[in-house]
Design an enzyme around this catalytic site. Structure first.
Site, PDB file in Angstrom:
ATOM      1  CE  LYS A   1      91.475 -44.394  20.872  1.00 16.60           C
ATOM      2  NZ  LYS A   1      92.584 -45.178  21.429  1.00 16.60           N
TER       3      LYS A   1
ATOM      4  CB  SER B   1      97.308 -43.044  15.766  1.00 13.55           C
ATOM      5  OG  SER B   1      96.095 -43.552  16.252  1.00 13.55           O
TER       6      SER B   1
END
Lengths: 438, 438
Positions: B166, B191
Site C-alpha cells: 500500500k 482497514s
C-alpha cells in the site's frame, strides 16, 4: 616444463609401504618422472598411489593445470581442486590403516582442527551442492532498538534448505563417505535440525538415514525428517539416552555415525555460514565489526569462531540463561559435561562438545546469556518487523544485541552480524511469546 | 541550436488566457524565442507559464539537456524529467480552474486511466523514495504442490515498508500534493494497510495524517499507524460508516482525502509492484507466463492488470468466497456495490471500487474464489516452508494456485507469479489456521 620451487618426491616411506601422503594440489612442486605420491581420496575414503608419467610442475589454484599420473586405471587428475574422479583403487592392494591416516593432519575424515583454509575448501564443496547462499538482511527498525551506532546484519539461515544451517555440516560430512559406507546408511541423534539436515544430505546421495530423536522434539521437526525419507527412532530426551539408542541402532545396521556437532567435519561445514556472511556484509558496504552467534553443542559457534578470528572480527557467544553450560565452562576454563534444561530455545539444549569447547575457548571473546523472556521478545520482534519466521534458538543472538545489559556495557557498535540458526517452529502450538510472559 | 522536428508553440489559447498546456519534457520541439508554454506542476498543483529566452530544441530523455525559460523568479528547468523545482507562480496571477485542468488527460491529479507508461513514470518517482524493491522468491516445496509444470514466483510485498504494498500508491499520491495541501494534512479511511502506508508517506513529507479505521482492525495495525505519527479515529466497520466519519473529519480539518483504492493515482502506484516483478522474473530466468493477484478494493489488481495486459501476460483475480463481490460483478458485468463479510482475509473486506472495476473488467481473464480453510492452509504453508510471515489476504492468491479446482482445470502452468500483499498479522492472537478448521 618449467622449473619449480623444490623437489618433494620421493618422500620417506610410511610403515605400510606408501609414500608420505602429500597434498599435491595445494603446493607448487617439481615432479620427477616416476616419482610417486599417495593421496587420500575423500570420495572413496582410501589412499591411492600415483606415479608421475611426465616430468612437470604443478600449478596450484589454476584449474586448467593438470598433473599427469600413472595410476591404476587412471592417468590424469585435476590439480588445484579437490576433485579426484579418476581415483579408482589402492595400488598396494592392502587394507589401509584408516584410523592412522585419519589422524594424519593432511588427510581424510576429521583430519585436524578446522582452519580458515579448510572451511574455505568446504565452502567450495558446498557451492557445488544444492545448499543455498542465504541472504544477509538488515532492518532499520531493529537496528534502532540496539545500542546507538549499531547496524544489525542478519544471516538468514532460516531460509536454508531444511530450514536451518545444519545442512552445511551434514552435507560436508556426507560428501566424505565412500560408496560402501553410503550403502549402509548414516545415523545420528539430534534434537531436530541436524536430523532433518542429515536426512536431506543422505537422500541427496541416495543413502538411508536413521535418525534418533528425543520424544520431546517439535512435531514439525519429526514430520519433516520423515518427509525427507529418513527412519525416525524416538528416544527419551536426555543426551545419554539418545546416545545409547543411537549406538544400538548403529551396531544393528552398520550405519555411519555423523554426530550433530562434536566432529571436525561438522564444525568445518557449519563455519561456511559466517564465511559467506563476512563476504556478503562487505558486498553490502557494511563490513562486520563484530559477530554474535548462539551456542548449543557448539558446531556453528566453533566453525564461526575460527573464521571470525582469522578475519580479525571479535565474536561473542549467545546462550540462554537456562542452558548456560558454555558460559560456566568458559568462565571456569573447564567444560561442563551435562545440561538438563527446558529452555524455549530447543536447539540449544545440548552441552557444548569436547572439540567445540576447545575451539570456542581459544577464539571467542565472551559468552553472554539472556533470559527466556528476552529470547521470545526478540523472536517476536523479528517476526513482526522483518516478517521472518525464526525459531527461538535463532533469537538468542538477537536478544543479546537488543536487550543484554552486558552487551550494552561492552560498548560494541558498528556493523554487528547476528546469525539466525533456523526457522523450524511448530506453528500449531501457541507462539512462544504468548506462553512465556515477562 | 540545431533544427528540430516541428514547431508547436505558440498553441491555441485556453479560455483562461493560458497557452494550451504542453508536456514539454516528452516531445522533441523546436522552441522559438519568446514562445510560451503553460505547464502543470505536479508538485505545486498549479499551472506555471514559461517564456522561452533562447531559441533551441528540447532533447527529451536527456537529463543533461536544459530548456531555457524566462518565468517568474526562475529561468532554467530540467528537461526530460518531472523535476520542476524552479516553478514558483502563475504568471497570469489568476485563480486557476483546477477541476478543468484535472480533467485534462495531460495534467495533474487523477488525470486519466493509468497506462503502462504512467505506471512506469510512477515507478521512477517511487525509485527516488525510500520504498523497497522487494524480492521475488521461489520455493521448490510449494511449486511441487501446484499443478505439474508450475514454478511459482512470489513478489514479497510483506517485506515492503509498512509491511504491505500500500505504501506504493500512498507515496505516489502524496508526491503530487502542493505544500499548501500538505500543510493541512491528508486523510483516509482504511482497514489497515493503507492507513499505515498513508501515515508513513505523510510523515516522510512532514504532513499530518488523519486515519479513520474500523474498530475491528487488528491491534497491530492500529498501533503501527499511531507509531508512524498519525491520528487514528475509530469508526464502525461498515464501509458507509467509515466514509461518513472520514468526511466529517475532512470538513473539520481541510485535510486532503486520499482514498484507499478508488483513485487513479493509487491504482498507478500499486501497479508498480507487478511492473517490478515482471522485470525480476526475467532476471531470474523465469519470465512470467501468468499472474494471480488478490482483489479487495481492487487498487492492486487494477494497476497490476494494466501492466500485465500491456506485457501480454494473462492475469487472474483471487478472492475469498466469503467476499466474492468482484467475482459476482465480473460474471454479471455489473459492479456489486456493497459487501458485508468476516473473511479471515481482513484486507479484502471492501467492495471493488468504481474505477477499479472498470479497469479489472477489461483486463482480467477471470476471478477465482477460495474457501476460508484454503486461505489459512496456504498461509500456513508459506510460513512453514518459506519462513515468511504473510497475512491471510496475501495467502488468497497462493490458495488459488495450490488448491483451486478451477485453477487446476484451467491448465495454466509455467512460471506463475503470485503477489503477496503484506505481512501484518496480530501475532498475539491465535494463528488463523488454528482457528479455522477444515
Amino acid at each position: 616444463m618449467s622449473t619449480a620451487s623444490r623437489v618433494v618426491n620421493p618422500g620417506p616411506r610410511q610403515a605400510n609401504g606408501l609414500e608420505t601422503a602429500t597434498m599435491i594440489w595445494d603446493k607448487s612442486h617439481e615432479w620427477k618422472l616416476r616419482s610417486t605420491c599417495s593421496v587420500w581420496s575423500e570420495k572413496d575414503r582410501k589412499v591411492a598411489v600415483y606415479e608421475c608419467i611426465e616430468e612437470h610442475t604443478s600449478a596450484p589454484g589454476n584449474a586448467d593445470a593438470y598433473l599427469k599420473f600413472k595410476a591404476d586405471g587412471c592417468c590424469t587428475m585435476r590439480c588445484g581442486t579437490l576433485s579426484h574422479s579418476s581415483v579408482r583403487q589402492d595400488r598396494a592392494g592392502l587394507p589401509l590403516d584408516l584410523s592412522r591416516i585419519a589422524r594424519n593432519p593432511s588427510h581424510g575424515m576429521e583430519s585436524s582442527i578446522p582452519t580458515l583454509e579448510s572451511i574455505e575448501n568446504a565452502a567450495a564443496v558446498l557451492s557445488a551442492s544444492p545448499i543455498h547462499r542465504t541472504p544477509v538482511l538488515t532492518s532499520e527498525s531493529l537496528s534502532a532498538l540496539a545500542p546507538d551506532g549499531t547496524t544489525l546484519l542478519f544471516k538468514a539461515e532460516n531460509l536454508q534448505k531444511g530450514g536451518a544451517f545444519k545442512i552445511r555440516g551434514a552435507t560436508y560430512a556426507v560428501s566424505k563417505l565412500s560408496p560402501s559406507e553410503l550403502a549402509k546408511g548414516v545415523i545420528t541423534h539430534s534434537s531436530g535440525n541436524h536430523a532433518q539436515a542429515l536426512a536431506i544430505a543422505a537422500k541427496a546421495k541416495g543413502a538411508k538415514a536413521y535418525i534418533v530423536m528425543p520424544e520431546t522434539s517439535a512435531v514439525i521437526k519429526k514430520n519433516a525428517t520423515k518427509g525427507y525419507g529418513a527412519e525416525v527412532i524416538l528416544s527419551p530426551p536426555l543426551a545419554e539416552d539418545r546416545e545409547r539408542v543411537c549406538e544400538e541402532v548403529r551396531q544393528r545396521t552398520g550405519a555411519y555415525f555423523i554426530p550433530p556437532y562434536d566432529h571436525y567435519d561438522i564444525i568445518t561445514g557449519q563455519g561456511t555460514a559466517v564465511l559467506e556472511m563476512i563476504t556478503q556484509a562487505k558486498e553490502l558496504g557494511k563490513p562486520l565489526d563484530a559477530l554474535v552467534v548462539q551456542v548449543g553443542g557448539g558446531g556453528l559457534l566453533a566453525g564461526s569462531s575460527i573464521v571470525a578470528k582469522a578475519h580479525g572480527i571479535p565474536i561473542y557467544a549467545a546462550e540462554p540463561e537456562l542452558a548456560d553450560d558454555c558460559f560456566r565452562g568458559f568462565e571456569s576454563g573447564t567444560r561442563v559435561e551435562r545440561v538438563s534444561t527446558t529452555t524455549v530455545a530447543d536447539g540449544l539444549r545440548t552441552p557444548v562438545g569436547v572439540r567445540n569447547f576447545d575451539i570456542i575457548r581459544k577464539n571467542v571473546e565472551g559468552v553472554i546469556t539472556v533470559s527466556e523472556r528476552q529470547i521470545v521478545m526478540a523472536q517476536k520482534l523479528v517476526w513482526e518487523r522483518m516478517k521472518m519466521v525464526i525459531e527461538p534458538s535463532a533469537a538468542v543472538g538477537v536478544a543479546v544485541v537488543l536487550f543484554s545489559e552486558k552487551w550494552k556495557s561492552s560498548g560494541i557498535t558498528g556493523n554487528v552480524g547476528v546469525l539466525w540458526s533456523g526457522g523450524n517452529v511448530d506453528l500449531d502450538a501457541p507462539m512462544s511469546w504468548t506462553v512465556i510472559k515477562g
